[in-house]
Design a protein around this motif. Sequence first.
Motif, PDB file in Angstrom:
ATOM      1  N   UNK A  79       0.836  -1.204   0.000  1.00  0.00           N
ATOM      2  CA  UNK A  79       0.000   0.000   0.000  1.00  0.00           C
ATOM      3  C   UNK A  79       0.871   1.256   0.000  1.00  0.00           C
ATOM      4  N   UNK A  80       1.930   1.254   0.799  1.00  0.00           N
ATOM      5  CA  UNK A  80       2.831   2.403   0.836  1.00  0.00           C
ATOM      6  C   UNK A  80       3.537   2.577  -0.508  1.00  0.00           C
ATOM      7  N   UNK A  81       3.943   1.471  -1.133  1.00  0.00           N
ATOM      8  CA  UNK A  81       4.595   1.546  -2.434  1.00  0.00           C
ATOM      9  C   UNK A  81       3.657   2.143  -3.469  1.00  0.00           C
ATOM     10  N   UNK A  82       2.430   1.639  -3.513  1.00  0.00           N
ATOM     11  CA  UNK A  82       1.495   2.149  -4.519  1.00  0.00           C
ATOM     12  C   UNK A  82       1.089   3.589  -4.225  1.00  0.00           C
ATOM     13  N   UNK A  83       1.068   3.964  -2.970  1.00  0.00           N
ATOM     14  CA  UNK A  83       0.669   5.327  -2.609  1.00  0.00           C
ATOM     15  C   UNK A  83       1.786   6.336  -2.875  1.00  0.00           C
ATOM     16  N   UNK A  84       3.015   5.979  -2.580  1.00  0.00           N
ATOM     17  CA  UNK A  84       4.108   6.952  -2.640  1.00  0.00           C
ATOM     18  C   UNK A  84       5.037   6.813  -3.846  1.00  0.00           C
ATOM     19  N   UNK A  85       5.149   5.636  -4.451  1.00  0.00           N
ATOM     20  CA  UNK A  85       6.165   5.437  -5.466  1.00  0.00           C
ATOM     21  C   UNK A  85       5.638   5.164  -6.864  1.00  0.00           C
ATOM     22  N   UNK A  86       4.417   4.746  -7.005  1.00  0.00           N
ATOM     23  CA  UNK A  86       3.894   4.474  -8.341  1.00  0.00           C
ATOM     24  C   UNK A  86       3.396   5.760  -8.984  1.00  0.00           C
ATOM     25  N   UNK A  87       3.675   5.873 -10.261  1.00  0.00           N
ATOM     26  CA  UNK A  87       3.140   7.008 -11.022  1.00  0.00           C
ATOM     27  C   UNK A  87       1.778   6.628 -11.586  1.00  0.00           C
ATOM     28  N   UNK A  88       1.038   7.598 -11.995  1.00  0.00           N
ATOM     29  CA  UNK A  88      -0.316   7.343 -12.512  1.00  0.00           C
ATOM     30  C   UNK A  88      -0.293   6.558 -13.804  1.00  0.00           C
TER      31      UNK A  88
END
Length: 94
Positions: A79-88
């Motif tokens: 969840x933290x990875x998808x929230x903070x590191x993934x671009x749209x």
Amino acid sequence: MLYLSILIIGLLTGTFCRKISLFKKLDTSISATIWTMLFVFGVSIGSNKELVSNVGNIGLQAFILAFCGVAGSVLAASMAFSLFFKKKGGRHEK
């Protein structure tokens, strides 16, 4: 509170004594102390009849707790990875 106080005193002592050569040689004695403590802990567990007879139940509970802890950590990390590191756009930055 006593254990926390002892830990803090040891931490402060170690911080102030970093440069003393005696403390640089503590690695081997620390390992030996840990192995000895684990052995004594195993002997005390093995000598407790009630604990040994319930090792199946205790082991199952420990496995469930460990599994849930790891699963929760993986879920929180994803969840933290998808929230903070993934671009749209679906790619992440390096």
